[in-house]
Design a protein around this motif. Structure first.
Motif: not given
Length: 524
Positions: A297, A300-305
């Motif tokens: 987190w 990458e800050q990929n919220y969906s994942y």
């Protein structure tokens, strides 16, 4: 044959060279041209070529030689080509349009700051647009603003935005925002990935690139459904269905499931059957998964994942009936991330579980999330639930900074003290500002209605910026323009003024719509 000086030669004959010409003759003598093969020179001739000795004038005389600065250029390049323009369709102007144009040029309606050319251009633009849209006979031209009025409004709007942009340099920089991120809540100890020991990436088995595309999943579902229909049809022609024996489903065990899966990452799938231990991760593996997700987190800050992985972790904790401090930590981290991304649906699920876990006496950040709970019910305007939360607070909890701030916010809104409310909004502890962002817009509308009633006829735009805590004058001006308030901004000697006396009921309708019931069922 000899002719007298008084008798002219007969037609079609060549007069002698000594024949006298009268100064009052109606023709000009020219020299007889002997050949047609002589080319024309680039310079104009000293005299026009003579007509033939006999016969009428040529029907197609050679064209006059144009003057060229470049002798090598072709002569045909200078010959103009004429095309006949199609006749324009005559427009039947309604009488109301004619009166509108006449009214625009009346002396009493003229404005010295607007030139006649500008008025004509605006009139042409307005009437042409109405004609193109087919609204020439439906527009109320009696109430249509005059072109000089529309030009002045456009100028005032441009000046207001330009003036407001001068203050943008004094606005609050996004880098200086006091909002805390979900990554700021660390325990102080360095995580295991920073020292390079026990690297968890080597055990990652989940690859986001191998996920089936949504289109492929839909096609596979459609094909499987079509295949089933074909199989049923084939069975009917084969003589009916054949009974097959199926082993009964084993009854669920009385105790909790103990997972044996060693995979760190696993997609979330809704359970449609009793959980199988081989696909459930035990607490030991889930702790390692949490550390891996925290690192991903931050990078990458990929919220969906991240949201998918946290829901999968919560599911494994639930089927194994694990309720301890680790469970509270998982829900708290997921709730903070959902707040940061504005996902109220996931946040509401997390805070509901956290309330039950705190009630069981499990330690966690209960003060922080009770404050969030108060702000959440303020946003959803759920007064019943808000009163229940206030009734459960102890005297010691009311003195905590986060809860005291949330109670002050509630008090300021109940009293209509927008000045204090926006001071509290500027100084929100933890991640409460993300919740307040969800209802600060409607509170600005309510405060703007009160300012229009209390301050007349006008106030500086800078006053609105400071009172309603906009980041710049440009943001304040844009907020007013979003609600059709372009007529309420006026530039006076370098100062943008907000005309509160002309606002009337402009902001009342949007304010009532903003305070309607909030639906939080939708999730990201």
């Amino acid at each position: 044959m000899q002719w007298s000086s008084a008798q002219p030669p007969p037609p079609g004959t060549q007069p002698p060279a000594a024949y006298p010409y009268s100064a009052t003759t109606a023709f000009t003598p020219v020299q007889v041209r002997q050949t047609f093969g002589q080319p024309y020179s680039a310079a104009p001739p000293a005299s026009y070529p003579p007509l033939p000795a006999y016969g009428p004038l040529p029907i197609n005389p050679p064209p006059a030689t144009p003057l060229h600065t470049n002798p090598a250029a072709p002569l045909t390049a200078a010959r103009p080509t004429t095309t006949q323009e199609p006749a324009k369709k005559k427009i039947d102007w309604p009488e109301s349009v004619r009166n509108y144009v006449q009214r625009s040029f009346q002396i009493s309606n003229l404005d010295p700051s607007v030139t006649r050319a500008e008025m004509e251009a605006k009139l042409k633009e307005t009437i042409s647009y109405a004609n193109d849209q087919g609204h020439m006979y439906t527009v109320n031209w009696e109430k249509m603003p005059l072109p000089q009025e529309m030009i002045k409004e456009e100028r005032a709007r441009a000046r207001a935005l330009q003036q407001a942009s001068h203050f943008s340099a004094l606005s609050i920089s996004p880098s200086s925002s006091k909002k805390r991120k979900s990554t700021d809540f660390s325990e102080g100890a360095a995580p295991p990935w920073r020292n390079g020991q026990n690297r968890l990436e080597d055990r990652i088995t989940f690859n986001a690139d191998k996920r089936p595309a949504p289109v492929e999943e839909a096609q596979s579902k459609t094909q499987s459904k079509f295949q089933k229909q074909l199989e049923k049809r084939q069975k009917r022609f084969d003589g009916g269905y054949k009974s097959t024996y199926r082993e009964p489903t084993p009854p669920p065990s009385d105790g909790p499931v103990v997972g044996t899966c060693e995979t760190l990452e696993k997609r979330y799938l809704r359970l449609t059957a009793p959980p199988v231990p081989s696909v459930v991760r035990p607490e030991r593996v889930l702790r390692q998964t949490l550390e891996l997700l925290k690192r991903k987190w931050k990078k990458e800050q990929n919220y969906s994942y991240i949201c998918d992985q946290f829901k999968s972790m919560r599911q494994d904790l639930t089927v194994q009936r694990i309720k301890n401090e680790f469970t509270v930590e998982v829900y708290e981290i997921h709730a903070r991330i959902a707040l940061e991304k504005g996902d109220l649906g996931e946040y509401n699920q997390c805070q509901t579980q956290l309330k039950a876990l705190y009630k069981m006496g499990i330690k966690g950040k209960s003060i922080e999330f009770k404050a969030y709970r108060i702000l959440y019910f303020i946003h959803t305007a759920n007064r019943t639930a808000l009163n229940d939360v206030l009734a459960d607070l102890t005297a010691a909890e009311k003195e905590e900074e986060a809860i005291k701030h949330a109670l002050d916010v509630r008090s300021a809104l109940a009293l209509g003290n927008y000045h204090r409310f926006f001071r509290l909004y500027n100084d929100t502890p933890n991640m409460g500002a993300y919740l307040m962002d969800m209802f600060v817009g409607r509170e600005r509308l309510a405060a703007l209605c009160n300012i229009c009633k209390a301050y007349k006829p006008d106030v500086p735009l800078r006053f609105v910026t400071e009172e309603l805590y906009f980041e710049s004058d440009a943001d304040a001006a844009q907020f007013i323009l979003d609600y059709q308030g372009q007529d309420l901004l006026e530039d006076r000697e370098g100062t943008v003024m907000f005309l509160t006396g002309k606002a009337k009921e402009l902001f009342e309708g949007p304010r009532k719509a903003a305070f309607s019931r909030v639906d939080i069922k939708g999730q990201i």
